[in-house]
Design a protein around this motif. Structure first.
Motif, PDB file in Angstrom:
ATOM      1  N   LEU A 162       0.815  -1.222   0.000  1.00 37.21           N
ATOM      2  CA  LEU A 162       0.000   0.000   0.000  1.00 37.21           C
ATOM      3  C   LEU A 162       0.845   1.267   0.000  1.00 37.21           C
ATOM      4  CD1 LEU A 162      -2.825  -1.088   2.478  1.00 37.21           C
ATOM      5  CD2 LEU A 162      -2.658  -1.433   0.010  1.00 37.21           C
ATOM      6  N   LYS A 163       2.129   1.124  -0.237  1.00 37.72           N
ATOM      7  CA  LYS A 163       3.026   2.280  -0.232  1.00 37.72           C
ATOM      8  C   LYS A 163       2.569   3.312  -1.264  1.00 37.72           C
ATOM      9  CE  LYS A 163       7.815   3.632  -0.290  1.00 37.72           C
ATOM     10  NZ  LYS A 163       9.195   3.183  -0.328  1.00 37.72           N
ATOM     11  N   GLY A 164       2.408   4.554  -0.805  1.00 34.62           N
ATOM     12  CA  GLY A 164       2.010   5.639  -1.690  1.00 34.62           C
ATOM     13  C   GLY A 164       0.518   5.690  -1.966  1.00 34.62           C
ATOM     14  N   LYS A 165      -0.257   4.831  -1.341  1.00 36.29           N
ATOM     15  CA  LYS A 165      -1.697   4.771  -1.629  1.00 36.29           C
ATOM     16  C   LYS A 165      -2.522   5.395  -0.509  1.00 36.29           C
ATOM     17  CE  LYS A 165      -1.094   0.509  -4.238  1.00 36.29           C
ATOM     18  NZ  LYS A 165      -0.804   1.205  -5.461  1.00 36.29           N
ATOM     19  N   MET A 175     -17.644   0.031  16.471  1.00 31.88           N
ATOM     20  CA  MET A 175     -17.097   1.005  15.523  1.00 31.88           C
ATOM     21  C   MET A 175     -15.599   1.214  15.664  1.00 31.88           C
ATOM     22  SD  MET A 175     -18.139   4.930  16.472  1.00 31.88           S
ATOM     23  CE  MET A 175     -19.861   4.580  16.409  1.00 31.88           C
ATOM     24  N   LEU A 176     -15.040   0.972  16.821  1.00 31.64           N
ATOM     25  CA  LEU A 176     -13.601   1.154  16.994  1.00 31.64           C
ATOM     26  C   LEU A 176     -12.779   0.059  16.327  1.00 31.64           C
ATOM     27  CD1 LEU A 176     -13.416   2.538  20.624  1.00 31.64           C
ATOM     28  CD2 LEU A 176     -13.241   3.777  18.474  1.00 31.64           C
ATOM     29  N   ALA A 177     -13.443  -0.961  15.798  1.00 31.49           N
ATOM     30  CA  ALA A 177     -12.724  -2.019  15.087  1.00 31.49           C
ATOM     31  C   ALA A 177     -11.950  -1.450  13.905  1.00 31.49           C
ATOM     32  CB  ALA A 177     -13.689  -3.103  14.619  1.00 31.49           C
ATOM     33  N   LEU A 178     -12.469  -0.391  13.291  1.00 33.40           N
ATOM     34  CA  LEU A 178     -11.747   0.245  12.187  1.00 33.40           C
ATOM     35  C   LEU A 178     -10.396   0.772  12.655  1.00 33.40           C
ATOM     36  CD1 LEU A 178     -14.513   2.241  10.290  1.00 33.40           C
ATOM     37  CD2 LEU A 178     -13.155   0.359   9.409  1.00 33.40           C
ATOM     38  N   ASP A 179     -10.392   1.424  13.818  1.00 33.10           N
ATOM     39  CA  ASP A 179      -9.156   2.040  14.314  1.00 33.10           C
ATOM     40  C   ASP A 179      -8.222   1.064  15.012  1.00 33.10           C
ATOM     41  OD1 ASP A 179      -9.720   4.589  13.351  1.00 33.10           O
ATOM     42  OD2 ASP A 179     -10.909   5.093  15.120  1.00 33.10           O
ATOM     43  N   TYR A 180      -8.786   0.088  15.728  1.00 33.49           N
ATOM     44  CA  TYR A 180      -7.947  -0.786  16.531  1.00 33.49           C
ATOM     45  C   TYR A 180      -7.627  -2.120  15.878  1.00 33.49           C
ATOM     46  CZ  TYR A 180      -8.588   2.594  20.201  1.00 33.49           C
ATOM     47  OH  TYR A 180      -8.581   3.745  20.922  1.00 33.49           O
ATOM     48  N   ALA A 181      -8.361  -2.514  14.868  1.00 33.45           N
ATOM     49  CA  ALA A 181      -8.080  -3.786  14.197  1.00 33.45           C
ATOM     50  C   ALA A 181      -7.568  -3.583  12.772  1.00 33.45           C
ATOM     51  CB  ALA A 181      -9.333  -4.666  14.188  1.00 33.45           C
ATOM     52  N   LEU A 182      -8.295  -2.797  11.962  1.00 37.02           N
ATOM     53  CA  LEU A 182      -7.931  -2.668  10.546  1.00 37.02           C
ATOM     54  C   LEU A 182      -6.820  -1.644  10.299  1.00 37.02           C
ATOM     55  CD1 LEU A 182      -8.438  -3.635   7.687  1.00 37.02           C
ATOM     56  CD2 LEU A 182     -10.323  -1.987   7.518  1.00 37.02           C
ATOM     57  N   ARG A 183      -6.901  -0.498  10.930  1.00 36.64           N
ATOM     58  CA  ARG A 183      -5.912   0.565  10.683  1.00 36.64           C
ATOM     59  C   ARG A 183      -4.460   0.106  10.919  1.00 36.64           C
ATOM     60  NH1 ARG A 183      -6.145   6.044   9.930  1.00 36.64           N
ATOM     61  NH2 ARG A 183      -8.394   5.964  10.185  1.00 36.64           N
ATOM     62  N   PRO A 184      -4.154  -0.617  11.999  1.00 35.53           N
ATOM     63  CA  PRO A 184      -2.758  -1.062  12.176  1.00 35.53           C
ATOM     64  C   PRO A 184      -2.255  -1.960  11.045  1.00 35.53           C
ATOM     65  CG  PRO A 184      -3.963  -1.259  14.232  1.00 35.53           C
ATOM     66  CD  PRO A 184      -4.976  -0.925  13.167  1.00 35.53           C
ATOM     67  N   VAL A 185      -3.124  -2.794  10.495  1.00 36.84           N
ATOM     68  CA  VAL A 185      -2.714  -3.662   9.390  1.00 36.84           C
ATOM     69  C   VAL A 185      -2.439  -2.815   8.145  1.00 36.84           C
ATOM     70  CG1 VAL A 185      -3.426  -5.549   7.865  1.00 36.84           C
ATOM     71  CG2 VAL A 185      -3.942  -5.642  10.310  1.00 36.84           C
ATOM     72  N   LEU A 186      -3.307  -1.837   7.883  1.00 38.78           N
ATOM     73  CA  LEU A 186      -3.098  -0.966   6.724  1.00 38.78           C
ATOM     74  C   LEU A 186      -1.809  -0.163   6.882  1.00 38.78           C
ATOM     75  CD1 LEU A 186      -6.778   0.280   6.261  1.00 38.78           C
ATOM     76  CD2 LEU A 186      -5.608  -1.580   5.047  1.00 38.78           C
ATOM     77  N   GLN A 187      -1.511   0.272   8.106  1.00 32.65           N
ATOM     78  CA  GLN A 187      -0.248   0.981   8.355  1.00 32.65           C
ATOM     79  C   GLN A 187       0.941   0.058   8.155  1.00 32.65           C
ATOM     80  OE1 GLN A 187      -1.201   2.401  12.295  1.00 32.65           O
ATOM     81  NE2 GLN A 187      -1.587   4.476  11.544  1.00 32.65           N
ATOM     82  N   ALA A 188       0.814  -1.194   8.598  1.00 33.69           N
ATOM     83  CA  ALA A 188       1.902  -2.154   8.429  1.00 33.69           C
ATOM     84  C   ALA A 188       2.174  -2.435   6.952  1.00 33.69           C
ATOM     85  CB  ALA A 188       1.577  -3.456   9.159  1.00 33.69           C
ATOM     86  N   LEU A 189       1.149  -2.269   6.111  1.00 36.52           N
ATOM     87  CA  LEU A 189       1.313  -2.464   4.669  1.00 36.52           C
ATOM     88  C   LEU A 189       1.760  -1.178   3.982  1.00 36.52           C
ATOM     89  CD1 LEU A 189      -1.790  -4.738   4.009  1.00 36.52           C
ATOM     90  CD2 LEU A 189       0.624  -5.409   3.886  1.00 36.52           C
ATOM     91  N   ALA A 190       2.145  -0.172   4.769  1.00 35.16           N
ATOM     92  CA  ALA A 190       2.767   1.073   4.305  1.00 35.16           C
ATOM     93  C   ALA A 190       1.829   2.021   3.575  1.00 35.16           C
ATOM     94  CB  ALA A 190       3.994   0.767   3.439  1.00 35.16           C
ATOM     95  N   ALA A 191       0.538   2.007   3.921  1.00 38.92           N
ATOM     96  CA  ALA A 191      -0.385   2.965   3.298  1.00 38.92           C
ATOM     97  C   ALA A 191       0.115   4.388   3.564  1.00 38.92           C
ATOM     98  CB  ALA A 191      -1.794   2.787   3.855  1.00 38.92           C
ATOM     99  N   ARG A 192       0.063   5.224   2.540  1.00 36.90           N
ATOM    100  CA  ARG A 192       0.525   6.611   2.671  1.00 36.90           C
ATOM    101  C   ARG A 192      -0.427   7.414   3.538  1.00 36.90           C
ATOM    102  NH1 ARG A 192      -0.539  11.493  -0.241  1.00 36.90           N
ATOM    103  NH2 ARG A 192      -1.857  10.356  -1.655  1.00 36.90           N
ATOM    104  N   HIS A 193      -1.714   7.222   3.305  1.00 33.50           N
ATOM    105  CA  HIS A 193      -2.713   8.008   4.028  1.00 33.50           C
ATOM    106  C   HIS A 193      -3.949   7.147   4.238  1.00 33.50           C
ATOM    107  CE1 HIS A 193      -4.662  11.511   5.549  1.00 33.50           C
ATOM    108  NE2 HIS A 193      -5.530  11.593   4.576  1.00 33.50           N
ATOM    109  N   ILE A 194      -4.313   6.944   5.496  1.00 23.93           N
ATOM    110  CA  ILE A 194      -5.523   6.189   5.815  1.00 23.93           C
ATOM    111  C   ILE A 194      -6.563   7.197   6.281  1.00 23.93           C
ATOM    112  CG2 ILE A 194      -6.537   4.343   7.190  1.00 23.93           C
ATOM    113  CD1 ILE A 194      -3.602   3.310   7.571  1.00 23.93           C
ATOM    114  N   LEU A 195      -7.613   7.340   5.497  1.00 23.75           N
ATOM    115  CA  LEU A 195      -8.660   8.314   5.805  1.00 23.75           C
ATOM    116  C   LEU A 195      -9.502   7.853   6.990  1.00 23.75           C
ATOM    117  CD1 LEU A 195      -9.801   8.953   2.138  1.00 23.75           C
ATOM    118  CD2 LEU A 195      -8.410  10.459   3.552  1.00 23.75           C
TER     119      LEU A 195
END
Length: 193
Positions: free
Chosen positions: A97-100, A114-134
């Protein structure tokens, strides 16, 4: 510009896919092209065994690589995103996800998840190097209800949140970032101290 819509629900139709389609409709209104990737349609054995070499896994990973942005939709089960989405994300390379820019969407039985987005999914997206997670959009089952004809309908009270999320996604797309810059000879460098 290309936005890849990843449906992470193990069933179809689903509430999270209906939320994803509401975003697709808004992107189409803004003349943004989309492609769809329903994870449940990938080869099950490749997902379950983490088979990076399977044709369906390779094609899905290539689609992620080509996308400028991703919208990832998932139901929330037991305070986390779906297992089928987890299996797919595990197939992605570490910097997939680098640069995405990524817009996460989720549906769940109650507001308590609702916090599942922030506490479960967001860390995985960050680990995959997403540039910006909205900031994600979470909807309860009551907000994406089953209509009498068998399709899910997104409640109108979600419209402002979906509009804001899509506006942020489109704004984040902007022009492509340069991959470098032209070399400048040292003799042309001007510096004042």
């Amino acid at each position: 510009m290309s936005v890849l819509l990843i449906a992470g629900s193990p069933s179809a139709p689903s509430r999270s896919s209906a939320l994803l389609e509401a975003v697709a409709h808004r992107l189409a209104q803004r003349r943004v092209g989309v492609q769809r990737l329903p994870v449940r349609e990938l080869e099950a054995q490749a997902l379950l065994h983490g088979d990076f070499g399977s044709a369906s896994a390779r094609q899905a990973v290539e689609r992620v690589a080509r996308a400028r942005a991703l919208v990832i939709a998932t139901p929330v089960y037991k305070a986390a995103y779906s297992g089928v989405l987890k299996a797919f994300l595990d197939l992605l390379p570490q910097t997939a996800l680098k640069g995405k820019t990524v817009l996460p969407l989720a549906t769940g039985g109650s507001p308590h998840h609702m916090l599942a987005l922030d506490y479960a999914l967001r860390p995985v997206l960050q680990a995959l190097a997403a540039r910006h997670i909205l900031p994600g959009v979470y909807a309860t089952d009551a907000q994406v209800a089953l209509a009498p004809e068998g399709a899910y309908q997104v409640h109108p009270d979600l419209a402002p949140r979906l509009d804001d999320a899509v506006d942020a996604l489109v704004e984040g797309l902007g022009p492509p970032l340069p991959h470098g810059f032209a070399a400048v000879p040292f003799a042309q460098v001007r510096c004042s101290v």
